[in-house]
Design a protein around this motif. Structure first.
Motif, PDB file in Angstrom:
ATOM      1  N   ASP A 120       1.624 -29.308 -37.984  1.00 35.61           N
ATOM      2  CA  ASP A 120       2.492 -28.764 -38.567  1.00 35.61           C
ATOM      3  C   ASP A 120       3.167 -29.438 -37.180  1.00 35.61           C
TER       4      ASP A 120
ATOM      5  N   ALA B  14       2.743 -29.074 -44.800  1.00 35.55           N
ATOM      6  CA  ALA B  14       3.661 -28.444 -44.003  1.00 35.55           C
ATOM      7  C   ALA B  14       5.072 -29.980 -43.986  1.00 35.55           C
TER       8      ALA B  14
ATOM      9  N   GLU C 244      -4.990 -27.942 -39.260  1.00 35.88           N
ATOM     10  CA  GLU C 244      -3.596 -27.100 -39.959  1.00 35.88           C
ATOM     11  C   GLU C 244      -3.128 -27.507 -38.913  1.00 35.88           C
ATOM     12  N   GLU C 245      -3.361 -27.338 -37.758  1.00 33.07           N
ATOM     13  CA  GLU C 245      -2.423 -27.430 -36.776  1.00 33.07           C
ATOM     14  C   GLU C 245      -1.903 -29.063 -36.025  1.00 33.07           C
TER      15      GLU C 245
ATOM     16  N   ARG D 100      -2.875 -29.691 -46.866  1.00 30.53           N
ATOM     17  CA  ARG D 100      -1.821 -29.422 -45.919  1.00 30.53           C
ATOM     18  C   ARG D 100      -0.940 -29.994 -44.866  1.00 30.53           C
TER      19      ARG D 100
END
Length: 261
Positions: A81, A135, A77-78, A131
């Motif tokens: 983003d 983003a 996820e990081e 995901r």
């Protein structure tokens, strides 16, 4: 100029982010998109392969400033983003997202797969694309529109020995494509490509010791190349496909329509 030679640049002024873009199909897409005028951010897990990918693309005549890279994992996820933010910061937009990164840690019958292998496969091949789309939607696409392309597989629509769980995830990706085409309309188009057997390192075990025999089973009499998929990707992400969404284009040399033995 981003385009090579006098070739038209239908993606000029657009920014594309390609996950798993440092080799195989992803590299083919990254290179062709850059040749067609796009700014390209390549994301992959290994920095050496990323730097080599950028080198090969720019040596083909593309403006070096049009290609950048970032180390990232498709199921993080990081990283999703941060990579989207970098694309917007570096190039001023994110018009195209290509979810190409994939993994297949298990080959064999479904009765033999373990939980960790199953989780890793779906984490990268199904959750990962969602995901990254989240983003891109949150940071740019919701307000500006654009195109999303998911790279599925003919294993998602046909039964393949040993590829049952991989195919299950790719079948889910085809449904995800249709669902998001509805949810993100009208501003964002979402499509997919289902490649057949492409000559890449990931699929090497399937073709290395029997390429001629495999090619002979296909109506077009050859295996696919990353460029074959890249050309289809360029169409679906360009204005030429402005009225196409929720579709999965099979690019397999006719394998799925071959005469049964």
């Amino acid at each position: 100029m981003n385009a090579v030679g006098d070739r038209a640049a239908p993606l000029a002024g657009r920014t594309a982010l390609v996950t798993g873009g440092s080799r195989g199909i992803g590299l083919g897409i990254s290179r062709l998109f850059a040749e067609l005028g796009a700014n390209v951010l390549i994301v992959s897990r290994r920095e050496p392969s990323l730097t080599e990918a950028v080198r090969t693309i720019t040596e083909a005549g593309v403006d070096p400033g049009a290609v950048a890279y970032r180390v990232g994992r498709a199921d993080s996820e990081e990283d999703a983003d941060a990579s989207v933010a970098l694309a917007v910061e570096r190039f001023g937009s994110l018009d195209i997202l290509v979810n190409n990164a994939a993994t297949n840690p298990y080959f064999g019958p479904l009765t033999g797969i373990g939980r960790s292998q199953a989780d890793k496969t779906l984490g990268v091949n199904l959750w990962g694309p969602l995901r990254w789309i989240q983003a891109a939607w949150e940071q740019y696409l919701r307000d500006h529109g654009g195109a999303v392309l998911n790279i599925s597989s003919t294993s998602g629509t046909a039964v393949d020995p040993g590829l049952g769980w991989y195919g299950t995830g790719k079948a889910g990706l085809i449904h995800l494509t249709r669902q998001l085409a509805m949810e993100l309309a009208p501003g964002v188009r979402v499509n997919a490509i289902s490649p057949g057997l492409i000559k890449t390192d990931m699929s090497r075990a399937l073709w290395e010791n029997g390429e001629e025999e495999l090619a002979a089973t296909m109506p077009l009499a050859r295996l696919g190349t990353p460029r074959d998929i890249a050309e289809a990707a360029a169409f679906l992400c360009s204005g030429a496909a402005a009225w196409v969404t929720g579709q999965t284009l099979t690019v397999d040399g006719g394998y799925l329509v071959r005469p049964s033995s």
